[in-house]
Design a protein around this motif. Sequence first.
Motif, PDB file in Angstrom:
ATOM      1  N   ASN A  79       0.831  -1.197   0.000  1.00  0.00           N
ATOM      2  CA  ASN A  79       0.000   0.000   0.000  1.00  0.00           C
ATOM      3  C   ASN A  79       0.880   1.267   0.000  1.00  0.00           C
ATOM      4  O   ASN A  79       1.463   1.639   1.027  1.00  0.00           O
ATOM      5  CB  ASN A  79      -0.899  -0.044   1.244  1.00  0.00           C
ATOM      6  CG  ASN A  79      -1.878   1.104   1.284  1.00  0.00           C
ATOM      7  OD1 ASN A  79      -1.674   2.138   0.643  1.00  0.00           O
ATOM      8  ND2 ASN A  79      -2.958   0.908   2.025  1.00  0.00           N
ATOM      9  N   GLN A  80       0.942   1.941  -1.146  1.00  0.00           N
ATOM     10  CA  GLN A  80       1.801   3.126  -1.257  1.00  0.00           C
ATOM     11  C   GLN A  80       1.235   4.325  -0.484  1.00  0.00           C
ATOM     12  O   GLN A  80       1.989   5.187  -0.021  1.00  0.00           O
ATOM     13  CB  GLN A  80       2.008   3.476  -2.731  1.00  0.00           C
ATOM     14  CG  GLN A  80       2.774   2.377  -3.483  1.00  0.00           C
ATOM     15  CD  GLN A  80       3.074   2.720  -4.923  1.00  0.00           C
ATOM     16  OE1 GLN A  80       2.518   3.654  -5.483  1.00  0.00           O
ATOM     17  NE2 GLN A  80       3.974   1.955  -5.534  1.00  0.00           N
ATOM     18  N   ILE A  81      -0.076   4.360  -0.345  1.00  0.00           N
ATOM     19  CA  ILE A  81      -0.679   5.483   0.413  1.00  0.00           C
ATOM     20  C   ILE A  81      -0.212   5.427   1.863  1.00  0.00           C
ATOM     21  O   ILE A  81       0.147   6.439   2.471  1.00  0.00           O
ATOM     22  CB  ILE A  81      -2.226   5.419   0.341  1.00  0.00           C
ATOM     23  CG1 ILE A  81      -2.660   5.596  -1.113  1.00  0.00           C
ATOM     24  CG2 ILE A  81      -2.867   6.470   1.230  1.00  0.00           C
ATOM     25  CD1 ILE A  81      -4.125   5.329  -1.359  1.00  0.00           C
ATOM     26  N   GLN A  82      -0.180   4.199   2.397  1.00  0.00           N
ATOM     27  CA  GLN A  82       0.262   4.036   3.791  1.00  0.00           C
ATOM     28  C   GLN A  82       1.730   4.488   3.940  1.00  0.00           C
ATOM     29  O   GLN A  82       2.087   5.144   4.922  1.00  0.00           O
ATOM     30  CB  GLN A  82       0.131   2.554   4.165  1.00  0.00           C
ATOM     31  CG  GLN A  82       0.353   2.278   5.627  1.00  0.00           C
ATOM     32  CD  GLN A  82       0.414   0.769   5.922  1.00  0.00           C
ATOM     33  OE1 GLN A  82       0.217  -0.055   5.036  1.00  0.00           O
ATOM     34  NE2 GLN A  82       0.697   0.433   7.160  1.00  0.00           N
ATOM     35  N   ILE A  83       2.550   4.164   2.953  1.00  0.00           N
ATOM     36  CA  ILE A  83       3.971   4.560   3.022  1.00  0.00           C
ATOM     37  C   ILE A  83       4.097   6.084   2.967  1.00  0.00           C
ATOM     38  O   ILE A  83       4.860   6.686   3.715  1.00  0.00           O
ATOM     39  CB  ILE A  83       4.771   3.896   1.884  1.00  0.00           C
ATOM     40  CG1 ILE A  83       4.768   2.371   2.073  1.00  0.00           C
ATOM     41  CG2 ILE A  83       6.204   4.415   1.840  1.00  0.00           C
ATOM     42  CD1 ILE A  83       5.471   1.598   0.991  1.00  0.00           C
ATOM     43  N   LYS A  84       3.321   6.693   2.101  1.00  0.00           N
ATOM     44  CA  LYS A  84       3.384   8.158   1.973  1.00  0.00           C
ATOM     45  C   LYS A  84       2.990   8.838   3.280  1.00  0.00           C
ATOM     46  O   LYS A  84       3.646   9.794   3.730  1.00  0.00           O
ATOM     47  CB  LYS A  84       2.477   8.616   0.834  1.00  0.00           C
ATOM     48  CG  LYS A  84       2.771  10.017   0.389  1.00  0.00           C
ATOM     49  CD  LYS A  84       2.102  10.296  -0.934  1.00  0.00           C
ATOM     50  CE  LYS A  84       2.475  11.675  -1.439  1.00  0.00           C
ATOM     51  NZ  LYS A  84       1.913  11.967  -2.731  1.00  0.00           N
ATOM     52  N   PHE A 126       7.321   7.062  -6.376  1.00  0.00           N
ATOM     53  CA  PHE A 126       7.094   5.618  -6.185  1.00  0.00           C
ATOM     54  C   PHE A 126       7.321   4.864  -7.475  1.00  0.00           C
ATOM     55  O   PHE A 126       6.993   5.356  -8.564  1.00  0.00           O
ATOM     56  CB  PHE A 126       5.647   5.360  -5.750  1.00  0.00           C
ATOM     57  CG  PHE A 126       5.386   5.651  -4.301  1.00  0.00           C
ATOM     58  CD1 PHE A 126       5.811   4.755  -3.323  1.00  0.00           C
ATOM     59  CD2 PHE A 126       4.737   6.806  -3.918  1.00  0.00           C
ATOM     60  CE1 PHE A 126       5.563   5.024  -1.982  1.00  0.00           C
ATOM     61  CE2 PHE A 126       4.499   7.080  -2.582  1.00  0.00           C
ATOM     62  CZ  PHE A 126       4.913   6.187  -1.611  1.00  0.00           C
ATOM     63  N   GLU A 127       7.863   3.664  -7.328  1.00  0.00           N
ATOM     64  CA  GLU A 127       7.933   2.729  -8.454  1.00  0.00           C
ATOM     65  C   GLU A 127       7.707   1.329  -7.919  1.00  0.00           C
ATOM     66  O   GLU A 127       8.167   1.025  -6.811  1.00  0.00           O
ATOM     67  CB  GLU A 127       9.312   2.791  -9.112  1.00  0.00           C
ATOM     68  CG  GLU A 127       9.345   3.616 -10.380  1.00  0.00           C
ATOM     69  CD  GLU A 127      10.701   3.600 -11.028  1.00  0.00           C
ATOM     70  OE1 GLU A 127      11.185   2.499 -11.354  1.00  0.00           O
ATOM     71  OE2 GLU A 127      11.286   4.694 -11.165  1.00  0.00           O
ATOM     72  N   GLN A 128       7.068   0.488  -8.701  1.00  0.00           N
ATOM     73  CA  GLN A 128       6.940  -0.916  -8.297  1.00  0.00           C
ATOM     74  C   GLN A 128       8.122  -1.692  -8.830  1.00  0.00           C
ATOM     75  O   GLN A 128       8.731  -1.304  -9.825  1.00  0.00           O
ATOM     76  CB  GLN A 128       5.651  -1.493  -8.866  1.00  0.00           C
ATOM     77  CG  GLN A 128       4.429  -1.017  -8.121  1.00  0.00           C
ATOM     78  CD  GLN A 128       3.199  -1.824  -8.472  1.00  0.00           C
ATOM     79  OE1 GLN A 128       3.089  -2.340  -9.574  1.00  0.00           O
ATOM     80  NE2 GLN A 128       2.275  -1.924  -7.553  1.00  0.00           N
TER      81      GLN A 128
END
Length: 505
Positions: A79-84, A126-128
Amino acid sequence: MNQLNDSLLRLITETATNLPADVRKVLGRAGKLEREGSRSGQALNIINRNVDMAKDREQPLCQDTGMPTFIVHTPVGVNQIQIKLAIHSAIEEATRQGKLRPNSVDSITGKNAGLNLGPGTPVVHFEQWEENEIEVLLILKGGGCENKNAQYSLPDELPPLGRADRNLEGVYKCIMYAVQQAQGQGCSAGFLGVCIGGDRTSGYEGAKQQLFRDLGDTNPMPELADLEERIVRDANTLGIGTMGFGGGVTLLGCKIGAQNRLPASFFVSVAYNCWAFRRLGVRLDSQTGEINRWMFRAENPQRMAADEGIPTTGREIVLNTPLSEADVRELKVGDVVLLNGPMYTGRDALHKYLMTNDSPVNLEGAALYHCGPVMLKDEDGRWHVKAAGPTTSIREEPYQAEVLRKFGIRAVIGKGGMGKRTLDALTEVGAVYLNAIGGAAQVYAENITAVDGVDFLEEFGIPEAMWHLRVKDFVAVVTMDSHGNSLHADVESESMIRLGELAPA
Ligand code: SF4
């Protein structure tokens, strides 16, 4: 990911306070290349001492902790939102703890909300990727060196190097020109990340990406590997030296990458980073957020400085503020001074204010320090200086001459030097420009023995407020005197001649 916030706070703290292992290595080598007892040699000794102090105290290497820029790689499904959100919360906490200076300013109102959060701050990409771990890379690149970034659109005319064509020779000319133009203002000795191609936006991004390469690596493209080596070798013949004091160490590393471009465009983007090259990375467990391993970090760093004290030679001139005209008329370019007594900080906002308003304090004979310190208030309401190196002075060029004439200031302290208008005013009123060592924020914080007060804190924010400091043995070099001499003008014109000599016949 219950460990994520702690891991990110650790990453920010380490990046701000612990210079990476590869940077330490080249900086340590550089110290041996400068002549013992020279101005550049003494500056490098102070820088090395500062690196040790920042690590020992876990305090910012430089007071300008820059624009926090994160590059995050995540496995599919994370979850990138959580990381941000976790990045934002770690930034806020690091700012509260004084590991980061409040650096985010509303571009319309000029207000600094004090938490390093706002539109565009911090920068997060971000990048996957196909790996199982999360990778978080962070660079803290300050404004002084960010202002020295440059972008060229080829073909271009770059005197004295002549035409820069759309080939690697043209790229060479752009990079060398950028180094000469930067002088010491980006706190040389510097590091370059360069991108050939891309568009105007991706070119600059690509240039910054190059700053994440290990300084000891070899470019996989042989022609770029050769160019990187040639740039470092030739840049160090320009004679700019540490802080632009003149000397043999101007550039410590150059990394070049390439991106495809449109047929009509050929950009060369240069990202200039100061000696305080703060970038680290972590690999995190994607389930817990725990740090699995560090990248670039010096685990058990060697001492950088030969001695524990502040490197002085015994030949310094000791002066007490407020200064008299006779004090400063005695000083000549090249003198090293130790200042004692009251000193006031002032940057862009204060200079603009002073043009049309009175000063809240008497500045007759004063030392005005171009500095935006990191400050923390304790529970009793007392302010403490956490980091306090000089900022780039040339920004104050439109104001400085008038401020000098209006208030009777005798010493302006900053870094990178100032222009002709200021030099003329120094001569007219009897004042000097003192170059402090850029980035040596811990050394100068140690020299500040008291905070006597502050003005404009609410209006301008911490970095721009007028802090009333008391200093002891504050070391700086006279680089512009009251007799019309400027070391900066001399080094700039000499380096331009040397640049011309590098042009192919
Ligand atoms: S070392 Fe110099 S250029 Fe780098 S962040 Fe500090 S003041 Fe800015």
